[in-house]
Enzyme design. Structure first.
Site, PDB file in Angstrom:
ATOM      1  N   GLY A 129       0.810  -1.209   0.000  1.00  0.00           N
ATOM      2  CA  GLY A 129       0.000   0.000   0.000  1.00  0.00           C
ATOM      3  C   GLY A 129       0.845   1.260   0.000  1.00  0.00           C
ATOM      4  O   GLY A 129       0.512   2.253  -0.673  1.00  0.00           O
ATOM      5  N   LYS A 187       0.278 -17.016 -10.360  1.00  0.00           N
ATOM      6  CA  LYS A 187       1.153 -16.373  -9.359  1.00  0.00           C
ATOM      7  C   LYS A 187       1.561 -17.362  -8.258  1.00  0.00           C
ATOM      8  O   LYS A 187       2.634 -17.232  -7.663  1.00  0.00           O
ATOM      9  CB  LYS A 187       0.465 -15.147  -8.755  1.00  0.00           C
TER      10      LYS A 187
END
Length: 320
Positions: free
Chosen positions: A20, A201
């Site tokens: 973030g 992933k």
């Protein structure tokens, strides 16, 4: 970079950790109106701002930061980028709902399988939910300090919401999200199938995250030892096998590409290693338990991945 032309969407960062912090700082630097929700690091970031030490972008400093200790104090945001660990998704739903503007787009920048599914039922139906897969080497070194080692691409895919039956609207939303990242100098592209992309992933995350904890080391040492190299390759092959059993085709060459790419990297300690060292819960459900359960339901057993999951579960319980 030039400022974003008005009107600009308001972006909220839920969980201003490494992920973030990196993407939020880059978006704010590009001129977007970005608001950061923090917990333990609120005081430090409010006073000193956010620092990014990047091998790609150099040293960047964002100050002042539009920082908040409570979602109730944030303005309603058009886009919410969720950078917290998937272990707290259900408890996070009220925070997301409180910070979201009507019809907001919520992007989960998280690892693992079906993280969107576990959150969707707890969110207002009016919110759009997207999956965001981050291909990046990044970690926190101190409060409000992010170390960026390599990469940065974010792939986006629509998961659910009021556009579920409107492919054109889904495409427009995903392209708008990718446009935000592009404007900030970050590569981003659309994913046609979020579930398949998450299996892709996992080919890297399953071996390197888990083995970094089990072996207590980073990628360089793992790639230098014959035994760990063989185990990494075997785990990668199992993930590909599990994905195919679940109907998600992954090319046979993909695991080899991920393996070769890791050999070229500087030494990297994956996120699960940092979680273990700091005695935070490990993301075992999203990265191991759910893929194992999905493969088993499709009639496919993944014994090495199962053994790694069991060992990590023991370590996680006794670590905390």
């Amino acid at each position: 970079m030039t400022a974003v032309a008005s009107p600009s969407p308001r972006i909220g960062i839920i969980g201003t950790g490494a992920i973030g912090g990196f993407y939020g700082l880059m978006l704010a630097r590009a001129g977007f109106d970005v608001h950061f929700l923090l917990r333990s690091e609120y005081a430090a970031v409010s006073e000193h701002g956010l620092h990014l030490n990047s091998t790609v972008h150099g040293h960047l400093h964002l100050h002042p930061v539009q920082a908040y200790a409570s979602a109730a104090d944030m303005p309603p945001c058009d886009w919410l980028l969720v950078g917290t660990k998937s272990t707290g998704n259900v408890d996070l739903a009220p925070t997301i709902a409180q910070a979201a503007a009507p019809g907001a787009k919520v992007v989960l920048l998280q690892n693992g399988l079906d993280v969107e599914d576990s959150l969707r039922e707890h969110l207002p139906p009016s919110l759009h939910l997207l999956g965001g897969l981050c291909y990046i080497g990044v970690h926190r070194s101190a409060a409000g300090v992010v170390e960026h080692q390599a990469l940065g691409r974010v792939n986006l895919g629509y998961h659910s919401g009021t556009a579920a039956n409107d492919e054109a609207q889904q495409k427009a939303i995903v392209e708008a999200g990718a446009g935000l990242f592009h404007h900030a100098g970050i590569e981003s592209q659309a994913m046609a199938n979020v579930h398949q992309a998450r299996w892709h992933k996992l080919v890297w995350n399953v071996p390197y995250n888990g083995l970094s904890v089990l072996l207590g080391t980073g990628t360089t040492a793992m790639m230098a030892d014959e035994s760990s190299r063989e185990l990494i390759q075997a785990l990668m092959a199992e993930v590909v096998q599990g994905a195919r059993a679940c109907g998600h085709e992954i090319p046979s060459s993909y695991a080899g590409q991920m393996f070769a790419m890791t050999e070229t990297m500087d030494d990297y300690l994956p996120s699960m290693y940092h979680d273990y060292v700091h005695k935070r819960p490990l993301e075992l459900a999203a990265i191991y338990a759910r893929p194992l359960a999905a493969a088993r339901a499709a009639g496919c057993e993944l014994p090495r991945m199962q053994a790694l999951y069991q060992a990590l579960s023991f370590m996680d319980r006794h670590n905390r």
